[in-house]
Design a protein around this motif. Structure first.
Motif, mmCIF file in Angstrom:
data_model
loop_
_atom_site.group_PDB
_atom_site.id
_atom_site.type_symbol
_atom_site.label_atom_id
_atom_site.label_comp_id
_atom_site.label_asym_id
_atom_site.label_seq_id
_atom_site.Cartn_x
_atom_site.Cartn_y
_atom_site.Cartn_z
ATOM 1 N N ILE A 40 -16.643 7.393 0.902
ATOM 2 C CA ILE A 40 -15.634 6.623 0.258
ATOM 3 C C ILE A 40 -15.773 6.760 -1.076
ATOM 4 O O ILE A 40 -17.003 6.348 -1.707
ATOM 5 N N ALA A 41 -14.745 6.966 -1.834
ATOM 6 C CA ALA A 41 -14.416 7.113 -3.375
ATOM 7 C C ALA A 41 -13.447 5.978 -3.433
ATOM 8 O O ALA A 41 -12.400 6.008 -2.940
ATOM 9 N N HIS A 42 -13.767 5.116 -4.427
ATOM 10 C CA HIS A 42 -13.069 3.745 -4.646
ATOM 11 C C HIS A 42 -13.098 3.258 -5.873
ATOM 12 O O HIS A 42 -14.047 3.557 -6.662
ATOM 13 N N ASP A 43 -12.039 2.429 -6.306
ATOM 14 C CA ASP A 43 -12.248 1.721 -7.394
ATOM 15 C C ASP A 43 -11.484 0.404 -7.045
ATOM 16 O O ASP A 43 -11.345 0.126 -6.038
ATOM 17 N N GLU A 44 -11.089 -0.427 -8.143
ATOM 18 C CA GLU A 44 -10.310 -1.720 -7.582
ATOM 19 C C GLU A 44 -9.273 -1.881 -6.869
ATOM 20 O O GLU A 44 -8.826 -2.768 -6.241
ATOM 21 N N PHE A 85 -13.220 10.677 3.095
ATOM 22 C CA PHE A 85 -13.039 11.937 3.600
ATOM 23 C C PHE A 85 -14.391 12.082 4.784
ATOM 24 O O PHE A 85 -15.375 11.551 4.491
ATOM 25 N N MET A 86 -14.277 12.913 5.772
ATOM 26 C CA MET A 86 -15.053 12.796 7.091
ATOM 27 C C MET A 86 -16.113 14.083 6.505
ATOM 28 O O MET A 86 -15.840 14.858 5.952
ATOM 29 N N PRO A 87 -17.371 13.493 6.883
ATOM 30 C CA PRO A 87 -18.535 14.575 6.636
ATOM 31 C C PRO A 87 -18.443 15.698 7.772
ATOM 32 O O PRO A 87 -17.801 15.447 8.758
ATOM 33 N N PHE A 88 -19.207 16.712 7.336
ATOM 34 C CA PHE A 88 -19.308 17.859 8.516
ATOM 35 C C PHE A 88 -20.631 17.319 9.425
ATOM 36 O O PHE A 88 -21.484 16.683 8.956
ATOM 37 N N ASN A 89 -20.723 18.029 10.498
ATOM 38 C CA ASN A 89 -21.672 17.556 11.531
ATOM 39 C C ASN A 89 -22.718 18.445 11.130
ATOM 40 O O ASN A 89 -22.674 19.849 11.961
ATOM 41 N N VAL A 90 -23.781 18.622 10.371
ATOM 42 C CA VAL A 90 -24.777 19.436 9.886
ATOM 43 C C VAL A 90 -26.126 18.722 10.140
ATOM 44 O O VAL A 90 -26.458 17.677 9.968
ATOM 45 N N GLU A 91 -26.907 19.767 10.974
ATOM 46 C CA GLU A 91 -28.344 19.359 11.459
ATOM 47 C C GLU A 91 -29.089 18.792 10.080
ATOM 48 O O GLU A 91 -28.950 19.471 9.134
ATOM 49 N N ASP A 92 -30.113 18.029 10.331
ATOM 50 C CA ASP A 92 -31.010 17.577 9.285
ATOM 51 C C ASP A 92 -31.874 18.579 8.622
ATOM 52 O O ASP A 92 -32.307 18.763 7.630
ATOM 53 N N ASN A 93 -32.245 19.599 9.733
ATOM 54 C CA ASN A 93 -33.019 20.838 9.245
ATOM 55 C C ASN A 93 -32.498 21.687 8.254
ATOM 56 O O ASN A 93 -33.045 22.551 7.934
ATOM 57 N N THR A 141 0.832 -1.387 0.005
ATOM 58 C CA THR A 141 0.071 0.149 -0.005
ATOM 59 C C THR A 141 0.768 1.444 0.107
ATOM 60 O O THR A 141 1.938 1.060 0.354
ATOM 61 N N VAL A 142 0.300 2.380 -0.467
ATOM 62 C CA VAL A 142 0.782 3.684 -0.420
ATOM 63 C C VAL A 142 -0.435 4.319 0.528
ATOM 64 O O VAL A 142 -1.554 4.542 -0.104
ATOM 65 N N VAL A 143 0.138 5.068 1.372
ATOM 66 C CA VAL A 143 -1.039 5.734 2.364
ATOM 67 C C VAL A 143 -0.775 7.176 2.625
ATOM 68 O O VAL A 143 0.360 7.534 2.787
ATOM 69 N N ALA A 144 -1.642 8.094 2.841
ATOM 70 C CA ALA A 144 -1.638 9.427 3.139
ATOM 71 C C ALA A 144 -2.878 9.835 3.975
ATOM 72 O O ALA A 144 -3.723 9.755 3.412
ATOM 73 N N THR A 145 -2.541 10.731 4.923
ATOM 74 C CA THR A 145 -3.770 11.165 5.580
ATOM 75 C C THR A 145 -3.387 12.591 6.350
ATOM 76 O O THR A 145 -2.397 12.693 6.823
ATOM 77 N N ASP A 146 -4.276 13.325 6.574
ATOM 78 C CA ASP A 146 -4.370 14.515 7.458
ATOM 79 C C ASP A 146 -5.188 14.435 8.370
ATOM 80 O O ASP A 146 -5.484 15.463 9.021
ATOM 81 N N GLY A 147 -5.960 13.598 8.670
ATOM 82 C CA GLY A 147 -6.857 13.614 9.862
ATOM 83 C C GLY A 147 -8.324 13.564 9.627
ATOM 84 O O GLY A 147 -9.080 13.390 10.112
ATOM 85 N N ARG A 148 -8.551 14.225 8.232
ATOM 86 C CA ARG A 148 -9.897 14.790 7.738
ATOM 87 C C ARG A 148 -10.068 13.811 6.433
ATOM 88 O O ARG A 148 -11.307 13.529 6.161
ATOM 89 N N GLN A 149 -8.894 13.332 5.727
ATOM 90 C CA GLN A 149 -9.293 12.562 4.527
ATOM 91 C C GLN A 149 -7.934 11.454 4.700
ATOM 92 O O GLN A 149 -6.882 11.721 5.268
ATOM 93 N N ALA A 192 -16.673 20.320 -0.174
ATOM 94 C CA ALA A 192 -16.800 20.206 -1.742
ATOM 95 C C ALA A 192 -15.369 19.963 -2.360
ATOM 96 O O ALA A 192 -15.338 19.370 -3.327
ATOM 97 N N HIS A 193 -14.358 20.783 -1.816
ATOM 98 C CA HIS A 193 -13.191 20.373 -2.210
ATOM 99 C C HIS A 193 -12.616 18.842 -2.231
ATOM 100 O O HIS A 193 -11.917 18.419 -3.129
ATOM 101 N N PHE A 194 -13.307 17.914 -1.304
ATOM 102 C CA PHE A 194 -12.884 16.603 -1.146
ATOM 103 C C PHE A 194 -13.658 15.940 -2.254
ATOM 104 O O PHE A 194 -12.780 14.888 -3.033
ATOM 105 N N LEU A 195 -14.635 16.131 -2.707
ATOM 106 C CA LEU A 195 -15.257 15.577 -3.793
ATOM 107 C C LEU A 195 -14.647 15.827 -5.126
ATOM 108 O O LEU A 195 -14.377 15.040 -5.988
ATOM 109 N N LEU A 196 -14.108 17.158 -5.314
ATOM 110 C CA LEU A 196 -13.598 17.653 -6.527
ATOM 111 C C LEU A 196 -12.150 16.851 -6.700
ATOM 112 O O LEU A 196 -11.530 16.467 -7.661
#
Length: 481
Positions: free
Chosen positions: A340-344, A350-358, A161-169, A316-320
């Motif tokens: 999770i974005a993935h392939d084979e 990447f972590m989601p924001f804690n936003v209320e359902d309302n 494996t090759v791995v990298a993280t900053d705690g949020r992604q 949105a930068h994570f999805l980009l």
């Protein structure tokens, strides 16, 4: 020693990436030029790393070394035309020859002996396949830039494996087969920009008690840097186990283009990241930008959506970045669990924001459940039994069922009181119901069309059999008894 403008320009595109942080050492702002025969090496360093470009001279030269300020080389490469030839025959002076005209450019530089060096690693070279080089390039975008945690500022290279993280992604390429005995932490420096992710390279790791630097080579570049001697965090504990209930999305090419357009329209500034939500609603994929009354809904048409209804807010930068990496498969679980974005062979979490359902538009919110002691009729919607959540998500939420038989109701129940929704949300609810009905009708139409095709095919086969039978009868009639 003479070099052409294209060779100098190609070298500067990479050498300028090594920017020294120690302003007290002016020698680090210079490029070391070393010529021998028909080859030339241009090197820059910041004491922690060294980047070298190997090129060809315009004509053979005896062994020479020079120190030239990087700023001077950048200026003459920018101002002079492409047919210029640069000559470094005399110390502290560059002769620039263009169309028979010579321009002398003087400069100030310390002695060559002051230029620092990094001891080359002494280990055996390991061949890196193109997918490993590509993984190193992608991982550096995800590594942390927080200097207080050196370990997560690195890219961790393991045998598979090759791995990298900053705690949020977190990024990991998990289908490699490298002949490594133990993990190695490489600094995720911008020098990786110069390497080609479609070609192989070679990696030479340090030998314990002899050297502490690695060497990465891919013609025409050589990158040497110090290995970080720290333990990498246990990144595997944040990756959800396979088989956990989730919703799988397969994006089409048009959806990926549309997502880029939507992300580009989200207002944001340097202090605030653009926020968006992916919402699975009645097996349809919706993108929500803005919150509450300012929310805007964009419809996408993915190739497939499999799993229960759910949603997640995130940067949105994570999805980009996931789109830039070429991912077209997304996996959602709930509003608190990693996306999770993935392939084979790769994963990008990447972590989601804690936003209320309302903050969602009224018609897209999950149904509200009430306590059992309240005297009102409610419908509980729970997820199937879920295993323990992953370490990056300490709480779980409930989401709407995947195959909801009815459209959203025009009222919501809060604290025992019924509150009417706005006309816009009511219209959205009706539109969603109509769209679901149209989708069911289209499915039935496709089934009927398939049945009609089968009937037509059987009819044609019967016609062929009938014609063959008639031909046989005619043949029998012609026979003489």
């Amino acid at each position: 020693m003479k070099i052409t403008h294209p060779v100098l320009n190609a070298a500067l595109r990479g050498l300028r990436l090594v920017k020294p942080s120690r302003t007290t050492l002016p020698v680090l702002e210079h490029v070391h030029l070393s010529a021998d025969g028909s080859a030339i090496a241009l090197t820059t360093t910041d004491l922690d790393q060294r980047l070298t470009f190997q090129g060809e001279l315009a004509e053979p030269s005896p062994r020479l070394t020079r120190l030239v300020p990087l700023a001077v080389l950048q200026r003459i490469a920018k101002e002079l035309p492409k047919e210029t030839i640069f000559s470094f025959e005399k110390d502290r002076q560059i002769a620039c020859v263009t169309g028979g005209l010579t321009t002398l450019v003087p400069y100030e530089a310390p002695g060559v002996e002051e230029f620092p060096d990094i001891v080359d690693s002494a280990g055996a070279e390991i061949e890196l396949p193109p997918e490993a080089v590509s993984a190193l390039q992608e991982a550096r975008f995800v590594a942390s830039e927080d200097g207080h945690r050196p370990s997560i500022c690195c890219v961790c290279v393991e045998p598979t494996t090759v791995v990298a993280t900053d705690g949020r992604q977190l990024y990991n390429a998990n289908s490699l087969a490298l002949p490594l005995k133990s993990p190695c932490l490489l600094p995720p420096l911008k020098s990786l920009n110069v390497f080609d992710g479609t070609a192989p390279a070679s990696l030479r790791l340090p030998v314990p008690k002899k050297t502490q630097s690695f060497t990465l080579r891919q013609d025409p570049w050589t990158w040497q840097a110090k290995v970080i001697e720290e333990n990498y965090p246990n990144w595997r504990q944040v990756v959800p186990a396979k088989g956990e209930p989730c919703t799988e999305i397969n994006l089409s090419t048009q959806d990926r283009v549309r997502l880029r357009q939507i992300i580009g329209l989200i207002p944001h500034d340097a202090q605030q990241s653009p926020v968006m939500a992916l919402v699975i609603h009645y097996r349809q994929l919706l993108v929500v930008t803005g919150k509450g009354d300012q929310a805007q809904i964009h419809e996408l048409h993915p190739l497939s959506v499999k799993g229960p209804d759910c949603h997640a807010w995130f940067n949105a930068h994570f999805l980009l970045r996931a789109l830039d990496f070429g991912f077209d498969h997304l996996r959602l679980r709930d509003a608190k669990t990693v996306v999770i974005a993935h392939d084979e062979s790769r994963q990008y979490l990447f972590m989601p924001f804690n936003v209320e359902d309302n903050q969602l538009p009224e018609a897209l919110r999950p149904p509200v459940t009430t306590a059992p002691e309240q005297n009102q009729t409610t419908t509980e919607t729970n997820q199937p039994n879920q295993p323990n959540p992953d370490p990056m998500s300490k709480t779980t939420t409930t989401t709407a069922p995947a195959n909801a038989p009815e459209a959203p109701t025009p009222t919501t129940t809060t604290n025992g009181q019924s509150q009417p929704i706005s006309a816009a949300d009511r219209l959205l609810s009706q539109w969603l119901e109509a769209r679901e009905s149209a989708r069911v009708a289209l499915e039935r139409f496709d089934n009927i069309r398939g049945s009609l095709k089968n009937v037509a095919r059987e009819y044609r086969e019967l016609e062929k059999e009938h014609e063959a039978l008639k031909k046989s009868v005619r043949s029998l009639q012609k026979l003489e008894v």
